[in-house]
Enzyme design. Structure first.
Site, PDB file in Angstrom:
ATOM      1  N   CYS A  21       0.834  -1.201   0.000  1.00 46.27           N
ATOM      2  CA  CYS A  21       0.000   0.000   0.000  1.00 46.27           C
ATOM      3  C   CYS A  21       0.868   1.251   0.000  1.00 46.27           C
ATOM      4  CB  CYS A  21      -0.945   0.005   1.202  1.00 46.27           C
ATOM      5  SG  CYS A  21      -2.055   1.416   1.228  1.00 46.27           S
ATOM      6  N   LEU A  22       0.747   2.020  -1.055  1.00 45.37           N
ATOM      7  CA  LEU A  22       1.488   3.273  -1.192  1.00 45.37           C
ATOM      8  C   LEU A  22       1.124   4.261  -0.094  1.00 45.37           C
ATOM      9  CD1 LEU A  22       3.328   4.963  -3.219  1.00 45.37           C
ATOM     10  CD2 LEU A  22       1.177   5.804  -4.162  1.00 45.37           C
TER      11      LEU A  22
END
Length: 267
Positions: free
Chosen positions: A121-122
């Site tokens: 997850c960025l």
């Protein structure tokens, strides 16, 4: 090292967005429409503050938690010679050169294998895996509730707004952002509810689509091997105590994450 994960533009953007939504909801919509000193204003401010606080706390847990690393002592359970050992060799990661437990995947961003990896997850600058998946789901739950609450207060504020107000442009811009944010969070929340009910990760969902297609081509049926039952699937992620389901740090039910019950075990 882990606090350095906050030194990321996407993570800082999420924190700034949460602070902006909190400020506008409390001091623009609630105070401007209901008055913070009124019972209605105080009640709504208290509820929203609780949801926002839990959202931020869960977000911090997501960012700082280890998503799940393979124990250094892990070796596949292999008996005998020949094909069994060859199969074990195929379970080695071609990048880490270590054995991979079931449901483990190598993250190209983190440059390591992650137990029961869902995705990288960025927005949390971290992988979502075995140890922090619950925190990620709880964060999406609180953030979705807070966003819906803020949206309701925004709509109420629009109806109570003076028709000659000079802040119409702000309301239009905020409303557009709020609709986009709430829709995104509701979609994300619904997606992970589906995954939990079927005991899947995002990676396994897409792998399962291909496996289902191949099974249909050969005239067979396919079912995700870790999908035992809805209740067991839920408790494997959130824990057996329903009172702790929305506590992101209540993960004492998690084991080492190197083995998982399957349909074959329960049959």
């Amino acid at each position: 090292m882990r606090p350095k994960r906050f030194l990321s533009l996407p993570v800082l953007a999420v924190l700034l967005l949460m602070m902006f939504v909190y400020y506008t909801t409390i001091f623009v919509f609630i105070d401007g429409s209901f008055d913070l000193q009124s019972s209605n204003g105080t009640f709504n401010a208290a509820i929203f503050t609780i949801l926002a606080s839990f959202s931020i706390f869960s977000f911090f847990v997501c960012v700082l938690s280890d998503p799940g690393h393979i124990p250094s002592s892990y070796v596949p359970d292999v008996e005998g010679q020949g094909s069994a050992k060859d199969n074990a060799e195929r379970k080695k990661c071609d990048k880490c050169y270590g054995y991979k437990p079931p449901r483990t995947h190598h993250c190209r961003v983190c440059k390591k294998c992650v137990l029961k990896m869902d995705h990288h997850c960025l927005w949390i600058n971290n992988c979502v895996g075995y140890w922090n998946y619950k925190a990620f789901f709880v964060f999406t739950s609180y953030a979705t509730l807070a966003s819906i609450h803020s949206m309701i207060l925004f709509i109420c504020s629009v109806f109570l707004m003076d028709k000659g107000s000079s802040s119409k442009m702000f309301y239009v811009m905020y409303g557009t952002m709020a609709i986009g944010l709430t829709t995104t969070l509701l979609t994300l929340f619904g997606w992970h509810v589906y995954l939990i009910l079927h005991n899947m990760t995002t990676i396994e969902y897409y792998e399962g689509k291909r496996a289902k297609w191949l099974a249909m081509k050969s005239g067979q049926s396919y079912r995700h091997p870790f999908n035992i039952s809805p209740y067991k699937n839920i408790t494997s992620v959130l824990g057996p105590n329903i009172l702790k389901w929305l506590c992101p740090t209540a993960v004492s039910h998690l084991k080492e994450g190197v083995s998982f019950p399957t349909l074959r075990d329960s049959s």
